[in-house]
Write a protein that holds these residues in place. Structure first.
Motif, PDB file in Angstrom:
ATOM      1  N   ARG A  63       0.735  -1.165   0.029  1.00  9.67           N
ATOM      2  CA  ARG A  63       0.043   0.031   0.095  1.00  9.67           C
ATOM      3  C   ARG A  63       0.798   1.205   0.078  1.00  9.67           C
ATOM      4  NH1 ARG A  63      -4.549  -0.510   4.388  1.00  9.67           N
ATOM      5  NH2 ARG A  63      -4.825   1.787   3.593  1.00  9.67           N
ATOM      6  N   ALA A  64       0.646   2.107  -1.028  1.00  8.78           N
ATOM      7  CA  ALA A  64       1.540   3.407  -0.913  1.00  8.78           C
ATOM      8  C   ALA A  64       0.983   4.569  -0.132  1.00  8.78           C
ATOM      9  CB  ALA A  64       1.677   3.754  -2.301  1.00  8.78           C
ATOM     10  N   ASP A  65      -0.188   4.011   0.456  1.00 11.23           N
ATOM     11  CA  ASP A  65      -0.494   5.315   1.286  1.00 11.23           C
ATOM     12  C   ASP A  65       0.138   5.056   2.589  1.00 11.23           C
ATOM     13  OD1 ASP A  65      -2.057   2.933   1.729  1.00 11.23           O
ATOM     14  OD2 ASP A  65      -3.757   4.218   2.543  1.00 11.23           O
ATOM     15  N   VAL A  66       0.628   3.802   3.135  1.00 11.36           N
ATOM     16  CA  VAL A  66       1.277   3.685   4.216  1.00 11.36           C
ATOM     17  C   VAL A  66       2.641   3.448   3.977  1.00 11.36           C
ATOM     18  CG1 VAL A  66       1.298   2.225   6.184  1.00 11.36           C
ATOM     19  CG2 VAL A  66      -0.630   2.430   5.030  1.00 11.36           C
ATOM     20  N   THR A  67       3.586   4.593   4.403  1.00 12.83           N
ATOM     21  CA  THR A  67       4.969   4.797   3.938  1.00 12.83           C
ATOM     22  C   THR A  67       5.926   4.676   5.302  1.00 12.83           C
ATOM     23  OG1 THR A  67       4.420   5.881   1.780  1.00 12.83           O
ATOM     24  CG2 THR A  67       6.594   6.003   2.660  1.00 12.83           C
ATOM     25  N   TYR A  68       6.751   3.832   5.382  1.00  8.46           N
ATOM     26  CA  TYR A  68       7.486   3.792   6.687  1.00  8.46           C
ATOM     27  C   TYR A  68       8.875   4.553   6.307  1.00  8.46           C
ATOM     28  CZ  TYR A  68       4.506  -0.485   7.896  1.00  8.46           C
ATOM     29  OH  TYR A  68       3.616  -1.272   8.048  1.00  8.46           O
ATOM     30  N   LEU A  69       9.190   4.358   5.073  1.00 11.94           N
ATOM     31  CA  LEU A  69      10.715   4.902   4.463  1.00 11.94           C
ATOM     32  C   LEU A  69      10.298   6.088   3.750  1.00 11.94           C
ATOM     33  CD1 LEU A  69      13.476   2.444   4.852  1.00 11.94           C
ATOM     34  CD2 LEU A  69      13.072   4.549   6.260  1.00 11.94           C
ATOM     35  N   LYS A  70      10.570   7.097   3.772  1.00 15.99           N
ATOM     36  CA  LYS A  70      10.447   8.142   2.672  1.00 15.99           C
ATOM     37  C   LYS A  70      11.758   8.855   2.260  1.00 15.99           C
ATOM     38  CE  LYS A  70       8.124  12.499   1.690  1.00 15.99           C
ATOM     39  NZ  LYS A  70       7.486  12.125   0.324  1.00 15.99           N
ATOM     40  N   GLN A  71      12.315   8.755   0.963  1.00 11.96           N
ATOM     41  CA  GLN A  71      13.638   8.811   0.511  1.00 11.96           C
ATOM     42  C   GLN A  71      13.735  10.439   0.437  1.00 11.96           C
ATOM     43  OE1 GLN A  71      10.912   8.135  -1.437  1.00 11.96           O
ATOM     44  NE2 GLN A  71      11.074   8.798  -3.456  1.00 11.96           N
ATOM     45  N   ASP A  72      14.904  10.996   0.365  1.00  9.71           N
ATOM     46  CA  ASP A  72      15.007  12.447   0.133  1.00  9.71           C
ATOM     47  C   ASP A  72      15.372  12.656  -1.371  1.00  9.71           C
ATOM     48  OD1 ASP A  72      15.239  12.892   2.722  1.00  9.71           O
ATOM     49  OD2 ASP A  72      17.505  12.460   2.775  1.00  9.71           O
ATOM     50  N   PHE A  73      15.519  11.435  -2.160  1.00  9.15           N
ATOM     51  CA  PHE A  73      15.613  11.905  -3.513  1.00  9.15           C
ATOM     52  C   PHE A  73      16.008  10.611  -4.363  1.00  9.15           C
ATOM     53  CE2 PHE A  73      20.070  12.380  -2.041  1.00  9.15           C
ATOM     54  CZ  PHE A  73      20.749  11.951  -2.978  1.00  9.15           C
ATOM     55  N   SER A  74      15.660  10.459  -5.434  1.00 16.09           N
ATOM     56  CA  SER A  74      15.661   9.120  -6.297  1.00 16.09           C
ATOM     57  C   SER A  74      16.600   9.486  -7.551  1.00 16.09           C
ATOM     58  CB  SER A  74      14.458   8.988  -6.515  1.00 16.09           C
ATOM     59  OG  SER A  74      13.631   8.463  -5.309  1.00 16.09           O
ATOM     60  N   VAL A  75      17.248   8.519  -7.922  1.00 17.74           N
ATOM     61  CA  VAL A  75      18.220   8.497  -9.113  1.00 17.74           C
ATOM     62  C   VAL A  75      18.131   7.168  -9.613  1.00 17.74           C
ATOM     63  CG1 VAL A  75      20.595   9.141  -9.908  1.00 17.74           C
ATOM     64  CG2 VAL A  75      19.666  10.326  -8.000  1.00 17.74           C
ATOM     65  N   PRO A  76      18.044   7.260 -11.105  1.00 18.95           N
ATOM     66  CA  PRO A  76      18.051   6.102 -11.870  1.00 18.95           C
ATOM     67  C   PRO A  76      19.808   5.770 -12.185  1.00 18.95           C
ATOM     68  CG  PRO A  76      17.396   7.794 -13.571  1.00 18.95           C
ATOM     69  CD  PRO A  76      17.466   8.382 -11.927  1.00 18.95           C
ATOM     70  N   GLN A  77      19.993   4.539 -11.710  1.00 17.54           N
ATOM     71  CA  GLN A  77      21.558   3.972 -11.903  1.00 17.54           C
ATOM     72  C   GLN A  77      21.691   2.877 -12.435  1.00 17.54           C
ATOM     73  OE1 GLN A  77      22.691   5.170  -7.840  1.00 17.54           O
ATOM     74  NE2 GLN A  77      23.720   6.752  -8.527  1.00 17.54           N
ATOM     75  N   PRO A  78      22.846   2.534 -13.144  1.00 21.43           N
ATOM     76  CA  PRO A  78      23.139   1.133 -13.728  1.00 21.43           C
ATOM     77  C   PRO A  78      23.244  -0.017 -12.716  1.00 21.43           C
ATOM     78  CG  PRO A  78      25.139   2.534 -13.843  1.00 21.43           C
ATOM     79  CD  PRO A  78      23.927   3.277 -13.258  1.00 21.43           C
ATOM     80  N   VAL A  79      22.889  -0.970 -12.838  1.00 17.49           N
ATOM     81  CA  VAL A  79      23.127  -2.285 -12.048  1.00 17.49           C
ATOM     82  C   VAL A  79      23.760  -3.257 -12.921  1.00 17.49           C
ATOM     83  CG1 VAL A  79      21.738  -4.109 -11.077  1.00 17.49           C
ATOM     84  CG2 VAL A  79      20.687  -1.821 -10.894  1.00 17.49           C
TER      85      VAL A  79
END
Length: 531
Positions: free
Chosen positions: A442-458
């Motif tokens: 459920r995206a309406d219950v969020t335990y961890l909230k990031q400061d920012f997101s970046v796409p990166q290689p895996v």
């Protein structure tokens, strides 16, 4: 018979012949031929200029020139930096902006100060042209490109829920054992993990949206995913969404005509879905946040000015913030000056300078005495020193670490957890909500909230995309003895230098209103040995 030498007689004869040739030239014919040649060349020039119009050739190069100290250190594959987008005629070897009207080839080379650079430069405007909008003066302390900053982030420790095998399954089992009951407390399985216990977990009522906010998040996030997926070119090659098409869809949609995208309730969906996409969509995010006249949108714009890796996006955010009350976001910038990753502190200082926030000077003076935010600190008497550090979490394989497990199909903002080894839909695909089998959160219950997101290689993506989204946030962990010793030997730290940059600029001749009067206080602080 002449007695002169043979060589001399030969010279005399050639001179006589030349003189005769000169005497028979008809200068009227020469003048006529010259006139015809002139008309011919003029005609060629007219034909060429009709075929290709050259706009303002004497000033057009100025729009691309930037001040670049240490040019040799820039990588050839840097992205998002103004220098990487220059044409060959505006080579990044230009290190000083010459006087208006001077061709770039004649520019005198001069090295700028190492800690200050102004970019981008306002394009030259001719009297016939209209100025679309005021140009933001963006003095930069951190000159690294988006590509260079992204590479820095790869060194951040990566956390995975299933580094201890079976952790995800244990959380799912715990949720299914008590269907319909949401227990928002830190599970024992996470509390025993030394690598995860220091994460800023939100529990209780703090982690859950209200009923109305949940409904709005569900509607707008699904709509936005659908619209983004419809803007991807259907050519089998280009998988990037088209920001211009998306803008038009949002404006012409039923909720767009109602003004839903201009309401504060749209900020969570817009930020969560767009901040991890490519630069064109992140610029559109700034545009959409600009249309939302609310304190939460101001804070979101300030966060983009701090955390976005592209200087273009950060500058667009600052342009929007110039028109907003400073007290709506100043605390966000102050928090950025205390961020453990030094690049964020640089961006915070750049923002305060660009906004000419003179009212921030007293607070900045007090921050000169603050300890290093990346150094070990003792939280309470007798406690062990801890370190705040930046960590990253793979967005695809840690869903149940950040969100509550959903056991009811009627739960709001429900999304399926990707299965390792099986293909995963694009981040903007509506398939996240349309599946009916598997594990859901459920995206309406969020335990961890990031400061920012970046796409990166895996390195080993398997069936998943080669570039995946990583969420960045801060964690507190126990400091090592070596870190404690090293911290005591440091005389200064990068975040303090960022504060000094902001103070020197704001108390200088171009500082904001009321800031210059603090120039003496800054000098006294530095004289006391704080510099």
């Amino acid at each position: 018979m002449s007695t002169a030498p043979r060589e001399f007689r030969g010279v005399q004869s050639r001179q006589s012949a030349s003189a005769s040739a000169v005497q028979i030239i008809d200068w009227r014919l020469v003048s006529a031929a010259g006139a015809v040649a002139t008309l011919f060349v003029a005609g060629l020039i007219v034909l060429c200029t009709r075929g290709k119009q050259v706009p303002a050739a004497d000033d057009s190069w100025l729009a691309q020139a930037v001040v670049l100290p240490h040019v040799d250190s820039l990588t050839a594959n840097a992205v998002d930096s103004p220098a990487s987008q220059m044409s060959p005629a505006a080579s990044p070897t230009v290190e000083r902006i010459p006087e208006r009207g001077t061709p770039p080839q004649a520019a005198e080379r001069e090295t700028a100060p190492a800690d200050i650079v102004s970019t981008p430069v306002a394009p030259a405007i001719h009297p016939q042209q209209e100025v679309a909008q005021p140009v933001v003066t963006f003095k930069r302390r951190n000159l690294k490109s988006a590509d260079e900053l992204s590479k820095e982030l790869l060194s951040a420790p990566q956390l995975n829920l299933d580094d201890l095998p079976g952790t995800s399954n244990a959380l799912v089992f715990q949720a299914r054992r008590s269907p319909g009951l949401l227990i928002h407390r830190l599970p024992d399985v996470l509390a025993k993990r030394t690598d995860l216990v220091g994460l800023p977990m939100r529990m209780g009522h703090d982690c859950q949206c209200g009923a109305e906010a949940s409904e709005t998040l569900q509607v707008l996030s699904r709509k936005l995913r659908t619209y983004i997926s419809q803007t991807v070119p259907n050519d089998g090659i280009d998988t990037r969404p088209d920001a211009n098409v998306l803008r038009k869809k949002l404006q012409e949609s039923p909720e767009g005509r109602r003004g839903d995208w201009k309401q504060p309730e749209a900020v969570p969906a817009l930020t969560q879905l767009l901040m991890g996409e490519d630069k064109s969509l992140r610029l559109l995010l700034i545009e959409l946040l600009t249309d939302i006249k609310d304190r939460c949108a101001s804070a979101a714009l300030a966060q983009r000015a701090l955390f976005d890796l592209s200087s273009d996006v950060r500058e667009a955010a600052l342009a929007a913030l110039k028109e907003r009350p400073r007290d709506e976001f100043r605390d966000v910038l102050f928090a950025g000056l205390r961020y453990p990753w030094p690049a964020v502190a640089d961006h915070a200082a750049e923002a305060l300078v660009s906004l000419k926030d003179g009212a921030a000077v007293p607070k900045l003076l007090g921050m000169l005495d603050d300890p290093d935010p990346a150094a070990p600190a003792v939280k309470g008497k007798g406690s062990a020193p801890v370190v705040r550090e930046l960590v990253r979490v793979n967005h695809l394989n840690n869903c149940v670490m950040c969100h509550a497990v959903s056991t009811n199909p009627a739960d709001p903002v429900r999304g399926r957890v990707p299965i390792p080894g099986q293909p995963v839909p694009p981040s903007f695909s509506p398939a996240y909500y349309q599946d009916t089998t598997g594990i859901f959160v459920r995206a309406d219950v969020t335990y961890l909230k990031q400061d920012f997101s970046v796409p990166q290689p895996v390195a080993k993506p398997d069936a998943w995309p080669s570039s995946q989204r990583f969420d960045y946030l801060l964690r507190a962990r126990y400091a090592s003895p070596q870190e404690v010793v090293a911290a005591k030997k440091k005389e200064s730290y990068p975040q303090r230098e960022s504060v000094l940059f902001a103070l020197r600029e704001l108390t200088g001749e171009e500082g904001g209103p009321g800031a210059r009067e603090w120039r003496g206080a800054l000098a006294e602080a530095l004289a006391r040995g704080k510099d």
